[in-house]
Scaffold this active site. Sequence first.
Site, short mmCIF file in Angstrom:
data_model
loop_
_atom_site.label_atom_id
_atom_site.label_comp_id
_atom_site.label_asym_id
_atom_site.label_seq_id
_atom_site.Cartn_x
_atom_site.Cartn_y
_atom_site.Cartn_z
N PRO A 43 27.90 47.40 59.07
CA PRO A 43 26.89 48.30 58.51
C PRO A 43 26.07 47.72 57.37
CG PRO A 43 29.03 48.87 57.66
CD PRO A 43 29.27 47.76 58.65
N CYS A 55 38.25 40.51 58.53
CA CYS A 55 39.09 41.44 57.77
C CYS A 55 40.39 41.67 58.54
CB CYS A 55 38.36 42.76 57.52
SG CYS A 55 37.78 43.61 59.01
#
Length: 420
Positions: A241, A354
């Site tokens: 995003p 991540c």
Amino acid sequence: MTDDPPGTPARRAAMRVLDQVVRKGLPLETALGRATQALDRADDRAFAHAIAAEALRRLPDLDALIDSATQKPIPADAKPRFALRIALVQALALETPPHAAIATVLPLVDGGPRRLVHGVFGALMRRGATLPSPPALPDPVGLRWQAAWGNDMIAAAARAIASPPPIDLTLRDPAETAIWAERLGGASLAPGHVRLSGHPRIAELDGYAEGAWWVQDISASLPARLAGAGAGRAIDLCAAPGGKTLQLAAAGWDVTALDLSAPRLDRLRENLDRTRLSATIVTANAAAWEPPALAELVLLDAPCSATGIFRRHPDVLHRVRPRAIAELAQQQAQLLARAARMVASGGRLIYAVCSLEPAEGEGVADAFAEPGFAPDPIAAHELPAGFAPDSEGRLRVLPGTLADAGGADGFFVARFRRTG
């Protein structure tokens, strides 16, 4: 359904969410959107989310309690088990009065299962059942991480999942760090960062409307921090995003942000408008896209298992399997090779995930062997206090990092430079 106790629809939605995550393998946010469509009230949707998320944090311990109170095991995918998980997590973790927790769950089951749920719940309440602290990790995850990182990491991960993490903000102007820390009542762990306790309404906070900051875990901010000040063209692959795109733009880079998801890029456009930053947005597949010109920086925060963000998305612990990790690592290696071909001579390539899985971090970096590239080791002085590069000059963030200050998401970052 009209005779159900008030609050039953939120519990019904929470049970659907839990079922879709645990049994069908859907991400929590996807399941939540589907299951809460019929709920008109925002507070009901929020409570359904809270119930499901807390149940996912505590699932092994909830199941252990249920199994301790039944003579015959309830099947893992049976509705009574899901109903008991929902009732117990309310009573034992969310401070819902036991009578309200069970009254709003019983309408979700019928006949014999209803009597079973009522009986097991009552037996556990009468004996003063409690949930352990810290919670237990799911066995497959615990065994996998223990083999990779050892017992200290397992203990730190269990402590980390005990409660939702704090909120981190990245500032558009790092020179205003002290100002925004004071205005927001937060603490700064690095220039351009403010950490908030509690869970405020983000859009109502000071500075949101004027675009002074955006939400981004401190670990997620590190790859773009390691790019340094703007020095030409930058390509942010798999950008949405968009937190890293915003960082690069704020640092002075001429950024092209690319992602396959048009709806997620719409969020990036909104944040660019709000922060008054600029970037060129491209909707395309990074595995096939050709840039119009080579770039001085290419940042690839690759699609991954996301096991590093288990504190805020506990569903990953219950739906990510070794086969998916292996497939994602293969995809990351292919994307990294593709990204390398976009880097100008003398430019840098940053790879990040991540993930807490070595196959997705160290394994991909170790296998990277594109001609003309060399490791560009990360130095300790480039990182905020509490983070440190490993012996290879790469960054691995494990549970336990910044534990006394609220923790940090799991991450891996490696940096390369094109020498020819």
